[in-house]
Design an enzyme around this catalytic site. Structure first.
Site, PDB file in Angstrom:
ATOM      1  N   ASP A  88       0.815  -1.224   0.000  1.00  0.00           N
ATOM      2  CA  ASP A  88       0.000   0.000   0.000  1.00  0.00           C
ATOM      3  C   ASP A  88       0.847   1.271   0.000  1.00  0.00           C
ATOM      4  O   ASP A  88       0.456   2.290   0.569  1.00  0.00           O
ATOM      5  CB  ASP A  88      -0.963   0.036   1.208  1.00  0.00           C
TER       6      ASP A  88
ATOM      7  N   LYS B 130       2.024   2.013  -5.131  1.00  0.00           N
ATOM      8  CA  LYS B 130       2.644   1.422  -6.334  1.00  0.00           C
ATOM      9  C   LYS B 130       1.820   1.700  -7.579  1.00  0.00           C
ATOM     10  O   LYS B 130       2.352   1.874  -8.667  1.00  0.00           O
ATOM     11  CB  LYS B 130       2.804  -0.102  -6.157  1.00  0.00           C
TER      12      LYS B 130
ATOM     13  N   ASN C 163      -5.199 -10.643  -3.716  1.00  0.00           N
ATOM     14  CA  ASN C 163      -5.026  -9.975  -2.417  1.00  0.00           C
ATOM     15  C   ASN C 163      -4.531  -8.544  -2.635  1.00  0.00           C
ATOM     16  O   ASN C 163      -4.604  -7.709  -1.749  1.00  0.00           O
ATOM     17  CB  ASN C 163      -4.050 -10.748  -1.502  1.00  0.00           C
ATOM     18  N   ALA C 164      -3.979  -8.282  -3.808  1.00  0.00           N
ATOM     19  CA  ALA C 164      -3.499  -6.943  -4.135  1.00  0.00           C
ATOM     20  C   ALA C 164      -4.679  -6.072  -4.553  1.00  0.00           C
ATOM     21  O   ALA C 164      -5.760  -6.571  -4.841  1.00  0.00           O
ATOM     22  CB  ALA C 164      -2.500  -7.020  -5.280  1.00  0.00           C
ATOM     23  N   GLY C 165      -4.437  -4.796  -4.598  1.00  0.00           N
ATOM     24  CA  GLY C 165      -5.497  -3.928  -5.097  1.00  0.00           C
ATOM     25  C   GLY C 165      -4.962  -2.549  -5.339  1.00  0.00           C
ATOM     26  O   GLY C 165      -4.257  -2.009  -4.498  1.00  0.00           O
ATOM     27  N   HIS C 166      -5.229  -2.023  -6.504  1.00  0.00           N
ATOM     28  CA  HIS C 166      -4.961  -0.606  -6.657  1.00  0.00           C
ATOM     29  C   HIS C 166      -6.000   0.032  -7.563  1.00  0.00           C
ATOM     30  O   HIS C 166      -6.641  -0.634  -8.359  1.00  0.00           O
ATOM     31  CB  HIS C 166      -3.510  -0.336  -7.082  1.00  0.00           C
TER      32      HIS C 166
ATOM     33  N   THR D 156      -6.272 -11.581   3.700  1.00  0.00           N
ATOM     34  CA  THR D 156      -7.380 -11.028   2.931  1.00  0.00           C
ATOM     35  C   THR D 156      -8.465 -12.090   2.686  1.00  0.00           C
ATOM     36  O   THR D 156      -9.479 -11.799   2.071  1.00  0.00           O
ATOM     37  CB  THR D 156      -6.871 -10.513   1.572  1.00  0.00           C
TER      38      THR D 156
ATOM     39  N   GLN E  84       1.948  -6.255  -2.941  1.00  0.00           N
ATOM     40  CA  GLN E  84       2.302  -6.255  -1.517  1.00  0.00           C
ATOM     41  C   GLN E  84       3.635  -5.511  -1.311  1.00  0.00           C
ATOM     42  O   GLN E  84       3.858  -4.527  -1.995  1.00  0.00           O
ATOM     43  CB  GLN E  84       2.347  -7.685  -0.944  1.00  0.00           C
TER      44      GLN E  84
ATOM     45  N   VAL F  76      -7.941  -1.105  -0.378  1.00  0.00           N
ATOM     46  CA  VAL F  76      -8.729  -1.196  -1.624  1.00  0.00           C
ATOM     47  C   VAL F  76      -9.424  -2.559  -1.693  1.00  0.00           C
ATOM     48  O   VAL F  76     -10.560  -2.681  -2.129  1.00  0.00           O
ATOM     49  CB  VAL F  76      -7.798  -1.029  -2.857  1.00  0.00           C
ATOM     50  N   THR F  77      -8.734  -3.602  -1.223  1.00  0.00           N
ATOM     51  CA  THR F  77      -9.287  -4.953  -1.337  1.00  0.00           C
ATOM     52  C   THR F  77     -10.262  -5.262  -0.216  1.00  0.00           C
ATOM     53  O   THR F  77     -11.309  -5.861  -0.437  1.00  0.00           O
ATOM     54  CB  THR F  77      -8.126  -5.982  -1.351  1.00  0.00           C
TER      55      THR F  77
ATOM     56  N   GLY G  93       0.672  14.221  -4.360  1.00  0.00           N
ATOM     57  CA  GLY G  93      -0.788  14.185  -4.461  1.00  0.00           C
ATOM     58  C   GLY G  93      -1.199  12.981  -5.296  1.00  0.00           C
ATOM     59  O   GLY G  93      -0.351  12.348  -5.936  1.00  0.00           O
TER      60      GLY G  93
HETATM   61  P1  IMP Z   1      -2.763 -12.813   2.409  1.00  0.00           P
HETATM   62  O1  IMP Z   1      -1.845 -12.288   1.353  1.00  0.00           O
HETATM   63  O2  IMP Z   1      -4.210 -12.609   2.094  1.00  0.00           O
HETATM   64  O3  IMP Z   1      -2.446 -14.218   2.795  1.00  0.00           O
HETATM   65  O4  IMP Z   1      -2.500 -11.942   3.737  1.00  0.00           O
HETATM   66  C1  IMP Z   1      -1.270 -12.011   4.447  1.00  0.00           C
HETATM   67  C2  IMP Z   1      -0.881 -10.644   5.007  1.00  0.00           C
HETATM   68  O5  IMP Z   1      -0.535  -9.788   3.938  1.00  0.00           O
HETATM   69  C3  IMP Z   1      -1.994  -9.938   5.764  1.00  0.00           C
HETATM   70  O6  IMP Z   1      -1.437  -9.189   6.831  1.00  0.00           O
HETATM   71  C4  IMP Z   1      -2.586  -9.011   4.732  1.00  0.00           C
HETATM   72  O7  IMP Z   1      -3.225  -7.901   5.309  1.00  0.00           O
HETATM   73  C5  IMP Z   1      -1.331  -8.609   3.981  1.00  0.00           C
HETATM   74  N1  IMP Z   1      -1.591  -8.199   2.596  1.00  0.00           N
HETATM   75  C6  IMP Z   1      -1.903  -8.980   1.548  1.00  0.00           C
HETATM   76  N2  IMP Z   1      -2.050  -8.251   0.431  1.00  0.00           N
HETATM   77  C7  IMP Z   1      -1.794  -6.977   0.769  1.00  0.00           C
HETATM   78  C8  IMP Z   1      -1.751  -5.751   0.039  1.00  0.00           C
HETATM   79  O8  IMP Z   1      -1.966  -5.684  -1.179  1.00  0.00           O
HETATM   80  N3  IMP Z   1      -1.448  -4.631   0.757  1.00  0.00           N
HETATM   81  C9  IMP Z   1      -1.164  -4.672   2.093  1.00  0.00           C
HETATM   82  N4  IMP Z   1      -1.189  -5.791   2.806  1.00  0.00           N
HETATM   83  C10 IMP Z   1      -1.503  -6.944   2.158  1.00  0.00           C
END
Ligand code: IMP
Length: 439
Positions: free
Chosen positions: A13, A16, A38-41, A128, A223, A308-309, A425
């Site tokens: 976060d 990126k 698990n990512a999000g933007h 997530t 991540q 975001v996710t 910004g």
């Molecule tokens: P997982 O990737 O869902 O297994 O989560 C493992 C850890 O990584 C947790 O603490 C999540 O909150 C963190 N995490 C996973 N994806 C992101 C991301 O895109 N941004 C920030 N933290 C993340």
């Protein structure tokens, strides 16, 4: 030819998405190499904000080929939905390439992710719940189902049957939750296979051929460094190789093809989920004194620090130079993009953690033992702020207030890596280019 890895230098976060958007024009291929949805933007297209979770952001640029590398875990339902959403917005997904070797997130992976977190109680990782960890577990155990398995119904059925023989008893007997039949899963997944088939490719070969033809590749990390399975704050990490090295294993491109590693660092630090966070400014409900709670609340509200996710509130804290130095080392950073500098305009003075202290020992570098990190007390330097000065309109380093310039130069000295992009910004143009070049 010049290829760049763009990597999160903290706990994810870091912004990126914006930096990828900014530099993607210089690259022919934009490649995800690890993680999954698990990512999000967020990206802004025709005035509309769209959230991407799995699709490489290269899809937003007509000239670029978006690639999902072998190191990614793919939830086909999510990918198909994301493609449909993008197509409805007029964004062409036809150039997408998906590695046949990428692993597939299955329904039981998501169930197991949630059930396992519940079992951990107060020791939860805070995942997530997208099935990321269980899918990578199966990959490492050599029991996974890969994208290429979707191409042949017979093979897919057989693999699902074998998987369920192990997963169903775990779902039922250990977690007391519902089980699956082979037919149920095939009914859901085989239609996805039909949709995704035209996009499946031998992406390692594709990328190596592209490099041989002089094309540029941007490896888009998800991540961040401290969530890396090897180099992060284990076990409070994700299950993939987020660091720059993951770009090679996660795509099949040799490391010598990578000429730049751009680390994205926020001007402060955030994390979601559990685990140690030395410079965290907790909330009043978590027992913080008024001053600490105010700093945390201000960073969160001014910085819009919500996932975001998952929509979760992020934990916030001051910039941590121990982390910055560590990220510079384990990724081999050649450049840093410092993001969200404008958020700090809210403070009279700004603290920077220069080292940790634990039981009388000073730590300039990341401590070897996780328990030290849990108990580490940050040693702060307090710098004068630039409160009340709006820096979001500055477009060159010289236009920044003197105290802001000093803050950036101070961080740069601590990290030991040039901060060649500074973001002031959320918009594209709210950026100071300070020597970045893609080649
Ligand atoms: P997982 O990737 O869902 O297994 O989560 C493992 C850890 O990584 C947790 O603490 C999540 O909150 C963190 N995490 C996973 N994806 C992101 C991301 O895109 N941004 C920030 N933290 C993340």
């Amino acid at each position: 030819m010049p290829s760049t890895v763009l990597v999160g230098a903290q706990w994810g976060d870091e912004g990126k998405g914006k930096i990828t958007d900014l530099i993607a024009k210089d690259y022919d291929y934009v490649v995800r190499y690890q993680g999954g949805n698990n990512a999000g933007h967020t990206v802004v297209h025709a005035g509309k904000t769209l959230a991407l979770h799995l699709m490489p952001s290269g899809v937003m640029y007509e000239h670029a080929v978006p690639v999902i590398g072998n190191g990614v875990v793919v939830d086909p339902g999510v990918l198909v939905t994301e493609m449909a959403m993008l197509s409805a917005e007029g964004i062409d997904c036809s150039k997408l390439k998906i590695s046949c070797d990428a692993h597939v997130i299955m329904p039981y992976h998501k169930d197991l992710d949630g059930a396992d977190e519940k079992r951990l109680g107060s020791n939860q990782i805070g995942t997530t719940k997208r099935g990321i960890g269980p899918c990578y577990q199966d990959k490492a155990a050599r029991k996974g189902i890969r994208v290429q398995d979707l191409l042949d119904e017979k093979i897919f059925r057989l693999k699902v049957e074998t998987a369920l023989a192990q997963k169903n008893p775990i779902l039922e007997k250990i977690y007391n939750i519902h089980t699956y039949t082979v037919d149920e899963i095939c009914e859901e997944y085989l239609p996805y296979a039909k949709i995704l088939k035209p996009y499946m490719d031998e992406t390692a070969q594709l990328l190596n051929e592209a490099l041989a033809q002089g094309k540029n590749i941007l490896f888009e990390g998800a991540q961040g460094t401290l969530l890396d399975i090897d180099h992060g704050t284990y076990p409070y990490v994700t299950s993939s190789s987020c660091c720059a090295g993951g770009a090679a294993t996660g795509t099949g491109v040799g490391p010598v093809a990578i000429s730049k590693v751009l680390g994205i660092q926020k001007a402060y630090v955030t994390r979601v989920g559990g685990g140690p966070f030395p410079t965290e400014q907790r909330s009043a409900e978590e027992g913080a004194e008024a001053e600490e709670a105010e700093v945390g609340d201000t960073l969160c509200s001014v910085g819009h620090e919500y996932g975001v996710t998952t929509g979760r509130r992020r934990r916030c804290g001051w910039f941590d130079a121990v982390i910055a130095r560590y990220a510079a080392q384990v990724n081999g950073l050649t450049d840093i993009a410092l993001t969200k500098l404008d958020v700090l305009s809210a403070f009279d003075t700004i603290k920077v953690c220069v080292a940790y202290e634990c039981e009388g020992t000073r730590y300039e570098y990341f401590p070897m033992q996780q328990s030290v990190l849990f108990h580490a007390k940050p040693i702060y330097e307090e710098l004068p702020g630039w409160k009340g000065e709006d820096i979001s309109g500055c477009r060159s380093f010289d236009e920044l207030p003197k105290n802001t310039q000093h803050y950036v130069e101070y961080l740069e000295g601590l990290a030991g890596v040039p901060m060649s992009i500074i973001s002031v910004g959320p918009d594209h143009d709210q950026t100071i280019m300070r020597g970045w070049s893609s080649c």
